[in-house]
Scaffold this motif. Structure first.
Motif, PDB file in Angstrom:
ATOM      1  N   ILE A  48      -5.833   5.484 -20.748  1.00 29.28           N
ATOM      2  CA  ILE A  48      -6.232   4.288 -19.996  1.00 29.28           C
ATOM      3  C   ILE A  48      -5.451   4.310 -18.689  1.00 29.28           C
ATOM      4  CG2 ILE A  48      -6.282   1.781 -19.962  1.00 29.28           C
ATOM      5  CD1 ILE A  48      -6.409   1.815 -22.995  1.00 29.28           C
ATOM      6  N   GLN A  49      -6.137   4.634 -17.610  1.00 34.28           N
ATOM      7  CA  GLN A  49      -5.447   4.833 -16.342  1.00 34.28           C
ATOM      8  C   GLN A  49      -4.939   3.501 -15.777  1.00 34.28           C
ATOM      9  OE1 GLN A  49      -7.714   7.215 -13.592  1.00 34.28           O
ATOM     10  NE2 GLN A  49      -8.463   8.564 -15.206  1.00 34.28           N
ATOM     11  N   TYR A  50      -3.708   3.542 -15.298  1.00 31.36           N
ATOM     12  CA  TYR A  50      -3.095   2.349 -14.716  1.00 31.36           C
ATOM     13  C   TYR A  50      -3.741   2.043 -13.369  1.00 31.36           C
ATOM     14  CZ  TYR A  50       0.443  -0.811 -12.866  1.00 31.36           C
ATOM     15  OH  TYR A  50       1.084  -1.898 -12.323  1.00 31.36           O
ATOM     16  N   ASP A  51      -4.174   0.815 -13.207  1.00 25.90           N
ATOM     17  CA  ASP A  51      -4.808   0.385 -11.959  1.00 25.90           C
ATOM     18  C   ASP A  51      -3.887  -0.615 -11.258  1.00 25.90           C
ATOM     19  OD1 ASP A  51      -6.398  -0.354  -9.869  1.00 25.90           O
ATOM     20  OD2 ASP A  51      -7.966  -1.302 -11.082  1.00 25.90           O
ATOM     21  N   PRO A  52      -3.183  -0.206 -10.208  1.00 26.95           N
ATOM     22  CA  PRO A  52      -2.253  -1.126  -9.535  1.00 26.95           C
ATOM     23  C   PRO A  52      -2.954  -2.277  -8.824  1.00 26.95           C
ATOM     24  CG  PRO A  52      -2.464   0.924  -8.283  1.00 26.95           C
ATOM     25  CD  PRO A  52      -3.191   1.125  -9.580  1.00 26.95           C
ATOM     26  N   PHE A  53      -4.249  -2.134  -8.552  1.00 29.24           N
ATOM     27  CA  PHE A  53      -4.953  -3.197  -7.831  1.00 29.24           C
ATOM     28  C   PHE A  53      -5.204  -4.418  -8.715  1.00 29.24           C
ATOM     29  CE2 PHE A  53      -5.941   0.357  -5.033  1.00 29.24           C
ATOM     30  CZ  PHE A  53      -5.765  -0.231  -3.790  1.00 29.24           C
ATOM     31  N   LYS A  54      -5.137  -4.279 -10.025  1.00 25.37           N
ATOM     32  CA  LYS A  54      -5.324  -5.442 -10.893  1.00 25.37           C
ATOM     33  C   LYS A  54      -4.226  -6.471 -10.643  1.00 25.37           C
ATOM     34  CE  LYS A  54      -7.907  -3.345 -14.694  1.00 25.37           C
ATOM     35  NZ  LYS A  54      -7.939  -3.056 -16.156  1.00 25.37           N
ATOM     36  N   HIS A  55      -2.986  -6.021 -10.610  1.00 29.58           N
ATOM     37  CA  HIS A  55      -1.886  -6.952 -10.339  1.00 29.58           C
ATOM     38  C   HIS A  55      -1.941  -7.454  -8.904  1.00 29.58           C
ATOM     39  CE1 HIS A  55       2.266  -8.129  -9.321  1.00 29.58           C
ATOM     40  NE2 HIS A  55       2.298  -8.575 -10.559  1.00 29.58           N
ATOM     41  N   TYR A  56      -2.274  -6.552  -7.980  1.00 31.31           N
ATOM     42  CA  TYR A  56      -2.372  -6.935  -6.560  1.00 31.31           C
ATOM     43  C   TYR A  56      -3.383  -8.062  -6.371  1.00 31.31           C
ATOM     44  CZ  TYR A  56      -4.100  -6.514  -1.753  1.00 31.31           C
ATOM     45  OH  TYR A  56      -4.532  -6.767  -0.480  1.00 31.31           O
ATOM     46  N   ASN A  57      -4.558  -7.916  -6.964  1.00 26.57           N
ATOM     47  CA  ASN A  57      -5.597  -8.939  -6.825  1.00 26.57           C
ATOM     48  C   ASN A  57      -5.221 -10.232  -7.544  1.00 26.57           C
ATOM     49  OD1 ASN A  57      -7.331  -7.277  -5.299  1.00 26.57           O
ATOM     50  ND2 ASN A  57      -8.162  -6.336  -7.149  1.00 26.57           N
ATOM     51  N   ALA A  58      -4.402 -10.121  -8.587  1.00 27.06           N
ATOM     52  CA  ALA A  58      -4.034 -11.308  -9.351  1.00 27.06           C
ATOM     53  C   ALA A  58      -3.010 -12.182  -8.633  1.00 27.06           C
ATOM     54  CB  ALA A  58      -3.504 -10.894 -10.725  1.00 27.06           C
ATOM     55  N   VAL A  59      -2.179 -11.588  -7.771  1.00 27.71           N
ATOM     56  CA  VAL A  59      -1.072 -12.367  -7.190  1.00 27.71           C
ATOM     57  C   VAL A  59      -1.178 -12.566  -5.689  1.00 27.71           C
ATOM     58  CG1 VAL A  59       0.466 -11.539  -9.004  1.00 27.71           C
ATOM     59  CG2 VAL A  59       0.414 -10.334  -6.814  1.00 27.71           C
ATOM     60  N   LYS A  60      -2.013 -11.804  -4.992  1.00 27.42           N
ATOM     61  CA  LYS A  60      -1.972 -11.856  -3.529  1.00 27.42           C
ATOM     62  C   LYS A  60      -2.319 -13.230  -2.964  1.00 27.42           C
ATOM     63  CE  LYS A  60      -6.705 -10.180  -2.741  1.00 27.42           C
ATOM     64  NZ  LYS A  60      -7.518  -9.175  -2.036  1.00 27.42           N
ATOM     65  N   ASN A  61      -3.170 -14.004  -3.672  1.00 23.61           N
ATOM     66  CA  ASN A  61      -3.541 -15.344  -3.196  1.00 23.61           C
ATOM     67  C   ASN A  61      -3.072 -16.438  -4.145  1.00 23.61           C
ATOM     68  OD1 ASN A  61      -4.949 -14.485  -0.832  1.00 23.61           O
ATOM     69  ND2 ASN A  61      -6.661 -13.849  -2.128  1.00 23.61           N
ATOM     70  N   LYS A  62      -2.087 -16.147  -4.943  1.00 24.32           N
ATOM     71  CA  LYS A  62      -1.623 -17.111  -5.943  1.00 24.32           C
ATOM     72  C   LYS A  62      -0.806 -18.217  -5.270  1.00 24.32           C
ATOM     73  CE  LYS A  62       0.178 -16.932 -10.689  1.00 24.32           C
ATOM     74  NZ  LYS A  62      -1.131 -17.223 -11.278  1.00 24.32           N
ATOM     75  N   TRP A  63      -1.181 -19.469  -5.567  1.00 27.37           N
ATOM     76  CA  TRP A  63      -0.528 -20.610  -4.947  1.00 27.37           C
ATOM     77  C   TRP A  63       0.647 -21.132  -5.777  1.00 27.37           C
ATOM     78  CZ3 TRP A  63      -2.174 -24.348  -0.927  1.00 27.37           C
ATOM     79  CH2 TRP A  63      -3.105 -23.792  -0.030  1.00 27.37           C
TER      80      TRP A  63
ATOM     81  N   GLN B 231       0.825  -1.200   0.000  1.00 25.75           N
ATOM     82  CA  GLN B 231       0.000   0.000   0.000  1.00 25.75           C
ATOM     83  C   GLN B 231       0.863   1.256   0.000  1.00 25.75           C
ATOM     84  OE1 GLN B 231      -3.328  -0.009  -0.331  1.00 25.75           O
ATOM     85  NE2 GLN B 231      -3.227   2.219  -0.486  1.00 25.75           N
ATOM     86  N   ALA B 232       1.964   1.232   0.737  1.00 29.89           N
ATOM     87  CA  ALA B 232       2.877   2.381   0.745  1.00 29.89           C
ATOM     88  C   ALA B 232       3.433   2.644  -0.642  1.00 29.89           C
ATOM     89  CB  ALA B 232       4.017   2.131   1.735  1.00 29.89           C
ATOM     90  N   GLN B 233       3.747   1.588  -1.378  1.00 34.66           N
ATOM     91  CA  GLN B 233       4.271   1.764  -2.730  1.00 34.66           C
ATOM     92  C   GLN B 233       3.209   2.290  -3.683  1.00 34.66           C
ATOM     93  OE1 GLN B 233       7.447   1.588  -3.819  1.00 34.66           O
ATOM     94  NE2 GLN B 233       7.901   1.353  -1.653  1.00 34.66           N
ATOM     95  N   ARG B 234       1.962   1.909  -3.472  1.00 27.58           N
ATOM     96  CA  ARG B 234       0.884   2.450  -4.325  1.00 27.58           C
ATOM     97  C   ARG B 234       0.722   3.952  -4.100  1.00 27.58           C
ATOM     98  NH1 ARG B 234      -1.425  -2.754  -3.446  1.00 27.58           N
ATOM     99  NH2 ARG B 234      -2.551  -2.107  -1.579  1.00 27.58           N
ATOM    100  N   GLU B 235       0.837   4.380  -2.851  1.00 28.48           N
ATOM    101  CA  GLU B 235       0.765   5.818  -2.578  1.00 28.48           C
ATOM    102  C   GLU B 235       1.992   6.536  -3.142  1.00 28.48           C
ATOM    103  OE1 GLU B 235      -1.748   7.392  -1.465  1.00 28.48           O
ATOM    104  OE2 GLU B 235      -2.944   5.635  -0.938  1.00 28.48           O
ATOM    105  N   SER B 236       3.139   5.888  -3.059  1.00 29.23           N
ATOM    106  CA  SER B 236       4.340   6.470  -3.647  1.00 29.23           C
ATOM    107  C   SER B 236       4.193   6.612  -5.156  1.00 29.23           C
ATOM    108  CB  SER B 236       5.554   5.596  -3.316  1.00 29.23           C
ATOM    109  OG  SER B 236       6.741   6.136  -3.876  1.00 29.23           O
ATOM    110  N   LEU B 237       3.511   5.649  -5.781  1.00 31.75           N
ATOM    111  CA  LEU B 237       3.249   5.735  -7.220  1.00 31.75           C
ATOM    112  C   LEU B 237       2.351   6.927  -7.528  1.00 31.75           C
ATOM    113  CD1 LEU B 237       3.395   4.588 -10.087  1.00 31.75           C
ATOM    114  CD2 LEU B 237       1.459   3.094  -9.504  1.00 31.75           C
TER     115      LEU B 237
END
Length: 448
Positions: free
Chosen positions: A427-442, A117-123
Motif C-alpha cells: 500500500i503505497q504511502y501518499d503524502p498528499f492525503k495529509h497535505y490535503n487534510a491540513v492545508k485549509n484546516k481552521w 513540496q521540497a520535503q515530498r521530493e526528499s521523501l
C-alpha cells in the motif's frame, strides 16, 4: 511421520528452492518488506507531515484572531467618617483582523508550500535510497551463500584428494609430498569455508536490519530494467527528474518567498479591530455598562533599529546559498550517474570474461585430473587447477552481483527507483492525503 525436505540446487549460478511448505523469498518481496518496515522511511514521512502543518500555520495570517477577556476586582476606600466598598466585573470579546500586512502572509504561505513540496521530493529520494540498500542486502546474502557453497564443494573435493593421495601412498604409487600438499590445501579450504560462513552471517544481519525480516531461501535477483540506451540520455533524465534536484529547486523557491516576506515588513499594516464588553459596578444599587467598538488600525514602520534590514540581507544570502546548493546537487547527481553507469558497464564486461574463465578453468581442471591418473601431472598441478577454478567461480559470482547492484544504482541516479515503478505489492504511502487534510484546516488539535 511425513518429513518435509528442503533442497537447494545450485545450477549455473542459480539457486532453486523447493519445499512442500517453504517458499523462497524474491527480491521484490524483500523490497516490499523493507518499504513497510523501515523506521527511517517512517521518520521521513513524519517530517513531510510536519512541514505540511507550516502551510496551515502560514494561512492563519489570513484569519481573524478572537480573544475573550474578563476581569474582577474589589476595592475598599476608608474615609474619616465612613468606608466605601466597590466591586467591578468586566467581560468581553475582541477581534483583530489583518487587512493588509505588506504581503507577508501571502509570501509566507507560498514559502510553506514550496518547503512542503521540497520535503515530498526528499521523501522520494529517501525511498529510492532505502530500496537500493535493500537490493544490496539481498544480493549480498545471495552472493555470500553461493560463495559458501563453492567453498564447501571445494573442501569436499580436497577431502577426496587427500583420501586418494593416502591410498596411492599406501600402495606405493604416490609420495608423502603429494599427501602433504593435499592436506595443506584442505586446511586452507577449511579456513576459507569458516570465513565464508561468517560472511554469510554478517550479510544476513545487515539484511535483517534493512528488510526487517530474517532471510530465508533466496532466488536469483533480477537485473534492473528500462535503463536508457546511453549515458547522455540518462543524464538528461536525471537532471530533470531526480528528486534530490527537484527538492533543491523547491528549496530555492521557498527562500525566494522568504526574501519577499521579510521585505514586506517595510510596508504599512492595516488591521480591523473590534470589541464588545459588559461591565458591572456593584456600589450601592449597582451600575451596568456595555461598550462596543470597531475601528481601523494603521501601522507605518519607520525605523526598527536595523533589525528588519538585517533579516532581509540574511534571507538574500540564504537564497544565494540555496542556488549554490542546487548547482552542487546537479553535479552530485551527474557524478553519481556516471559512476554507476561505468560500474554497470564494467561489471557486464567482467561477467562475460569470467564466464569464459570458468569454462576454461573447468576444462583445465578435468584435464589435470585425467593426467594425474596416468602419471602425467602431479598432485600440485591438480591443486593449482582446482584453486584457479574456485577463484574463477567466485569472481563470476561477485561480478554478477555487481551487475545487479550497479544496474539498480543507475536507476537511483536517474531518480526512478520507487515502489510504483518496481510494482511492489504494498500500500503505497501518499503524502498528499495529509497535505490535503491540513492545508485549509481552521481548527482542531487531532492529527489526521
Amino acid at each position: 511421520m511425513k518429513k518435509i525436505l528442503l533442497s537447494v540446487l545450485f545450477i549455473s549460478g542459480t539457486v532453486f528452492a523447493y519445499s512442500g511448505s517453504v517458499f523462497a523469498e524474491t527480491l521484490m518481496g524483500a523490497l516490499a518488506k523493507a518499504y513497510n518496515n523501515s523506521s527511517a522511511l517512517s521518520s521521513d514521512r513524519a517530517t513531510v507531515r510536519i512541514y505540511d502543518e507550516d502551510i496551515a500555520i502560514a494561512k492563519s495570517g489570513y484569519r481573524p484572531v478572537i480573544n475573550g477577556f474578563g476581569t474582577y476586582s474589589r476595592s475598599r476606600r476608608l474615609l474619616s467618617t465612613f468606608s466605601d466598598n466597590m466591586t467591578v466585573g468586566n467581560v468581553g470579546i475582541e477581534l483583530d483582523q489583518k487587512v493588509f500586512d505588506g504581503f507577508v502572509t501571502r509570501n509566507s504561505v507560498a514559502r510553506a508550500e514550496m518547503q512542503s513540496q521540497a520535503q515530498r521530493e526528499s521523501l522520494r529520494n529517501s525511498e529510492q535510497n532505502l530500496l537500493l540498500r535493500a537490493i544490496q542486502a539481498y544480493t549480498d546474502v545471495y552472493t555470500a551463500r553461493r560463495i559458501a557453497v563453492f567453498r564447501r564443494q571445494n573442501l569436499a573435493a580436497l577431502e577426496e584428494q587427500v583420501r586418494a593421495d593416502r591410498v596411492r601412498l599406501e600402495v606405493g604409487e604416490g609420495t608423502r609430498t603429494d599427501l602433504a600438499q593435499s592436506k595443506a590445501q584442505r586446511s586452507q579450504a577449511i579456513s576459507q569455508l569458516h570465513q565464508a560462513n561468517a560472511e554469510v552471517k554478517s550479510k544476513e544481519a545487515v539484511y535483517l536490519h534493512i528488510v526487517g525480516d530474517v532471510p530465508g531461501p533466496l532466488i536469483t535477483p533480477p537485473e534492473a530494467r528500462n535503463i536508457p540506451s546511453n549515458m547522455d540520455v540518462g543524464i538528461q533524465i536525471a537532471l530533470s527528474e531526480h528528486p534530490a534536484i527537484l527538492s533543491s529547486r523547491y528549496a530555492v523557491d521557498a527562500v525566494s518567498y522568504t526574501v519577499k516576506a521579510k521585505e514586506g515588513a517595510f510596508l504599512p499594516q492595516v488591521n480591523i479591530v473590534a470589541s464588545t464588553s459588559h461591565e458591572d459596578v456593584f456600589k450601592g444599587l449597582g451600575k451596568d455598562t456595555q461598550v462596543h467598538s470597531i475601528g481601523i488600525q494603521l501601522s507605518v514602520p519607520i525605523y526598527q533599529g536595523g533589525f528588519t534590514s538585517a533579516q532581509v540581507r540574511q534571507s538574500k544570502e540564504q537564497l544565494g546559498q540555496a542556488q549554490i546548493q542546487l548547482d552542487s546537487m546537479r553535479d552530485q547527481v551527474r557524478e553519481q550517474l556516471v559512476s554507476a553507469w561505468s560500474q554497470f558497464e564494467g561489471a557486464k564486461a567482467a561477467v562475460v570474461a569470467y564466464r569464459d574463465g570458468v569454462r576454461a578453468s573447468q576444462i583445465a581442471l578435468d584435464g589435470r585430473i585425467q593426467e594425474n591418473h596416468v602419471g602425467q601431472a602431479t598432485t600440485l598441478d591438480v591443486l593449482i587447477s582446482r584453486t584457479m577454478m574456485i577463484d574463477s567461480q567466485i569472481s563470476l559470482v561477485l561480478a554478477e552481483r555487481d551487475v545487479i547492484v550497479a544496474g539498480y544504482a543507475v536507476k537511483v541516479a536517474l531518480g526512478s527507483l520507487n515502489a510504483a515503478n518496481l510494482g511492489l505489492q504494498v500500500i503505497q504511502y501518499d503524502p498528499f492525503k495529509h497535505y490535503n487534510a491540513v492545508k485549509n484546516k481552521w481548527i482542531g488539535i487531532r492529527t489526521p
